[in-house]
Design a protein around this motif. Structure first.
Motif, PDB file in Angstrom:
ATOM      1  N   ALA A 347       0.827  -1.212   0.000  1.00 39.40           N
ATOM      2  CA  ALA A 347       0.000   0.000   0.000  1.00 39.40           C
ATOM      3  C   ALA A 347       0.858   1.257   0.000  1.00 39.40           C
ATOM      4  O   ALA A 347       0.541   2.235  -0.687  1.00 39.40           O
ATOM      5  CB  ALA A 347      -0.921  -0.019   1.213  1.00 39.40           C
ATOM      6  N   SER A 351       1.573   4.456  -3.133  1.00 44.18           N
ATOM      7  CA  SER A 351       1.173   5.797  -2.699  1.00 44.18           C
ATOM      8  C   SER A 351       2.239   6.802  -3.080  1.00 44.18           C
ATOM      9  O   SER A 351       3.415   6.460  -3.221  1.00 44.18           O
ATOM     10  CB  SER A 351       0.938   5.826  -1.177  1.00 44.18           C
ATOM     11  N   ASP A 360      -3.426   8.193   0.564  1.00 47.07           N
ATOM     12  CA  ASP A 360      -2.004   7.878   0.425  1.00 47.07           C
ATOM     13  C   ASP A 360      -1.238   8.203   1.703  1.00 47.07           C
ATOM     14  O   ASP A 360      -0.404   7.419   2.174  1.00 47.07           O
ATOM     15  CB  ASP A 360      -1.405   8.657  -0.747  1.00 47.07           C
ATOM     16  N   PHE A 363      -1.745   5.607   4.519  1.00 45.26           N
ATOM     17  CA  PHE A 363      -0.934   4.397   4.352  1.00 45.26           C
ATOM     18  C   PHE A 363       0.545   4.671   4.621  1.00 45.26           C
ATOM     19  O   PHE A 363       1.238   3.854   5.233  1.00 45.26           O
ATOM     20  CB  PHE A 363      -1.105   3.840   2.938  1.00 45.26           C
ATOM     21  N   ARG A 391      -8.310   2.605  -9.303  1.00 45.03           N
ATOM     22  CA  ARG A 391      -7.152   2.066  -8.590  1.00 45.03           C
ATOM     23  C   ARG A 391      -5.960   2.977  -8.796  1.00 45.03           C
ATOM     24  O   ARG A 391      -5.927   3.803  -9.703  1.00 45.03           O
ATOM     25  CB  ARG A 391      -6.817   0.659  -9.086  1.00 45.03           C
ATOM     26  N   CYS A 405       2.741  -2.628  -7.893  1.00 47.96           N
ATOM     27  CA  CYS A 405       1.884  -2.509  -6.710  1.00 47.96           C
ATOM     28  C   CYS A 405       0.577  -1.817  -7.092  1.00 47.96           C
ATOM     29  O   CYS A 405       0.592  -0.793  -7.778  1.00 47.96           O
ATOM     30  CB  CYS A 405       2.584  -1.713  -5.610  1.00 47.96           C
ATOM     31  N   LYS A 407      -3.387  -0.561  -5.560  1.00 44.46           N
ATOM     32  CA  LYS A 407      -4.306  -0.338  -4.445  1.00 44.46           C
ATOM     33  C   LYS A 407      -5.538   0.361  -4.986  1.00 44.46           C
ATOM     34  O   LYS A 407      -5.458   1.244  -5.848  1.00 44.46           O
ATOM     35  CB  LYS A 407      -3.593   0.451  -3.339  1.00 44.46           C
ATOM     36  N   VAL A 413      -9.236  -4.529  -7.903  1.00 40.78           N
ATOM     37  CA  VAL A 413      -7.958  -5.145  -7.551  1.00 40.78           C
ATOM     38  C   VAL A 413      -8.073  -6.667  -7.565  1.00 40.78           C
ATOM     39  O   VAL A 413      -7.160  -7.374  -8.000  1.00 40.78           O
ATOM     40  CB  VAL A 413      -7.485  -4.641  -6.171  1.00 40.78           C
ATOM     41  N   LEU A 442     -10.331  -0.797   1.217  1.00 37.52           N
ATOM     42  CA  LEU A 442      -9.522  -0.833   0.002  1.00 37.52           C
ATOM     43  C   LEU A 442      -8.779  -2.163  -0.058  1.00 37.52           C
ATOM     44  O   LEU A 442      -8.532  -2.805   0.968  1.00 37.52           O
ATOM     45  CB  LEU A 442      -8.515   0.324  -0.027  1.00 37.52           C
ATOM     46  N   VAL A 444      -5.262  -4.253  -1.781  1.00 38.06           N
ATOM     47  CA  VAL A 444      -3.936  -4.049  -2.371  1.00 38.06           C
ATOM     48  C   VAL A 444      -3.463  -5.370  -2.980  1.00 38.06           C
ATOM     49  O   VAL A 444      -3.880  -6.455  -2.564  1.00 38.06           O
ATOM     50  CB  VAL A 444      -2.908  -3.552  -1.328  1.00 38.06           C
ATOM     51  N   ARG A 446       0.132  -7.123  -5.412  1.00 35.15           N
ATOM     52  CA  ARG A 446       1.466  -6.875  -5.954  1.00 35.15           C
ATOM     53  C   ARG A 446       1.813  -7.976  -6.955  1.00 35.15           C
ATOM     54  O   ARG A 446       1.286  -9.086  -6.896  1.00 35.15           O
ATOM     55  CB  ARG A 446       2.519  -6.820  -4.850  1.00 35.15           C
ATOM     56  N   SER A 454      -2.256 -11.348  -4.137  1.00 30.62           N
ATOM     57  CA  SER A 454      -2.870 -10.297  -3.315  1.00 30.62           C
ATOM     58  C   SER A 454      -2.706 -10.625  -1.844  1.00 30.62           C
ATOM     59  O   SER A 454      -2.451 -11.767  -1.487  1.00 30.62           O
ATOM     60  CB  SER A 454      -4.376 -10.205  -3.646  1.00 30.62           C
TER      61      SER A 454
END
Length: 454
Positions: A347, A351, A360, A363, A391, A405, A407, A413, A442, A444, A446, A454
């Motif tokens: 996350a 950001s 942002d 996080f 996203r 990444c 989010k 997502v 939310l 996130v 990767r 995830s």
């Protein structure tokens, strides 16, 4: 937490020349001392409001066709020693002036107090660090970051990014226009999509918005009620003037003394001129202003109430909710095989601190408090949140690996992570439970070496 580094590649040649001419650098911005010096030399980034002295504004209430006719009646009353007529005329003049002046004065004070609370801020680069500062403190050469939803605080030239802007407040054109590197952003425009960085090239009255404001102020529109009252009083003045002139001619022909004729002229003026017309309008509009104020509407000019009353349809737009805009991370729910630290790390990497987006920043603060995330990460690309994609996505490099990444909205997502429809539905059920408590949920995810998890 990670350190989002800006690309060290030099800006485009044209904007690079602009930066050199302004003595600025797009990687470090202006020095605080230099920015303060320029602020003192050029003045604040605002269009100064031209205010007349209170006494002048009060005396102006005694100027105009209606006031002149009542003043003429008062003058004749003095000549003829008609005290009662003089008192009535002066009382009407004073009541009209005092009511109008104090009602507008009270509204003006309320608007001034609101303006102090609604200060626009901007994200500016000073001494190599991003900071939030009042827009009025911007100077030429400042490097400013703007994103979707922001007002452009000054005339700028885009250094990087692709933006879709709405400048209908300036040009009247409601369609969005695209602005990219080297192109200009005008103060007062609204960023609809995208994000970018620009260098300030004009502030205050030197901006396109400032020049437009001065032109509008130099030619204020004439209100409908003013035209109607002026037309009525003008025709009455012509009729009464003709009658008084006829009376004087007849009196002269018959040899009557002027002292005996003037009372007849005074009677004609008192009977034909609507001496209570200005007071009637002022009182009715003052009562309307008081009623509107109970509903949170401030009237800065009493005459504006009449024009508002003639509207059949009023179209207005307001999106979003009114909140304190202060967010914090409440709960982290990692999927099997991952820890809370993994979630915070992804996350934070997705950001951008320069945007000063509340989500942002929430996080980034949580990652910093938990000491999560790599200490040195290079951001290769960053795509800000938009209504179309729902996203935020970043590609970063650290430890010799390239990581993607993401989010954003849970379903968006989840689909990007390749989750099945049933898994996404189960996650949405959990999210709905949290949403009923007033929390925003939310997700996130990767991707490493082409595999997304995830």
């Amino acid at each position: 937490m990670q350190e989002n580094k800006r690309s060290s590649a030099p800006p485009h040649a044209v904007v690079g020349e602009t930066l050199r001419a302004l003595g600025s650098d797009y990687t470090t911005g202006l020095a605080r001392a230099e920015a303060q010096r320029r602020l003192e030399h050029d003045g604040p980034n605002e269009v100064p409001e031209k205010k007349r002295h209170s006494l002048i504004r009060f005396l102006k209430k005694f100027w105009g066709l209606s006031a002149w006719m009542i003043e003429l009646i008062a003058l004749l009353s003095i000549v003829l020693h008609k005290k009662a007529d003089l008192v009535v005329a002066l009382l009407l003049l004073v009541v009209n002036a005092v009511l109008s002046f104090f009602q507008e004065q009270r509204a003006s004070a309320a608007v001034t107090a609101l303006r102090r609370q609604l200060n626009v801020t901007a994200r500016v680069l000073r001494d190599g660090a991003w900071q939030t500062t009042p827009a009025r403190a911007l100077v030429n050469g400042d490097v400013v970051r703007v994103r979707a939803g922001d007002f452009v605080p000054a005339d700028m030239q885009v250094i990087e990014g692709v933006l879709r802007i709405d400048q209908s407040a300036l040009t009247g054109e409601s369609r969005e226009v695209e602005r990219t590197i080297d192109e200009a952003l005008y103060a007062g425009a609204t960023i609809r999509r995208g994000e970018g960085t620009g260098v300030v090239i004009a502030t205050g009255v030197h901006t396109y918005f400032g020049r437009t404001t001065e032109l509008v102020a130099s030619a204020p529109p004439k209100l409908h009620v003013e035209e109607v009252v002026a037309r009525v009083v003008r025709w009455l003045l012509i009729i009464v003037g003709a009658l008084v002139a006829l009376t004087l001619v007849v009196s002269y022909i018959k040899g009557l003394p002027l002292h005996d004729t003037l009372p007849i002229a005074l009677v004609l003026l008192m009977s034909a001129v609507p001496v209570a017309l200005p007071v009637m309008f002022t009182v009715s509009m003052a009562l309307g202003s008081m009623e509107l104020s109970r509903h949170g509407v401030l009237i800065t000019q009493l005459s504006g109430i009449e024009d508002a009353a003639t509207m059949d349809v009023l179209c207005a737009d307001k999106t979003g909710t009114l909140t304190m805009n202060q967010l914090s991370l409440k709960l982290v729910q990692p999927q099997p095989g991952f820890s809370e630290g993994d979630v915070l790390q992804v996350a934070a990497l997705a950001s951008n601190e320069a945007n000063a987006d509340p989500i942002d920043l929430a996080f980034l603060r949580a990652a910093a408090d938990g000491k999560q995330g790599p200490t040195h990460a290079k951001t290769l690309s960053f795509q800000p949140f938009s209504a179309a994609t729902r996203r935020t996505e970043a590609v970063v490099e650290f430890g010799g690996r390239t990581v993607r990444c993401i989010k954003g909205a849970l379903r968006t997502v989840g689909e990007a992570a390749g989750l099945t429809a049933q898994v996404i539905k189960d996650l949405e059920d959990l999210a709905n439970t949290e949403a009923q408590k007033g929390d925003r949920v939310l997700a996130v995810a990767r991707a490493e070496d082409g595999g997304l998890c995830s």
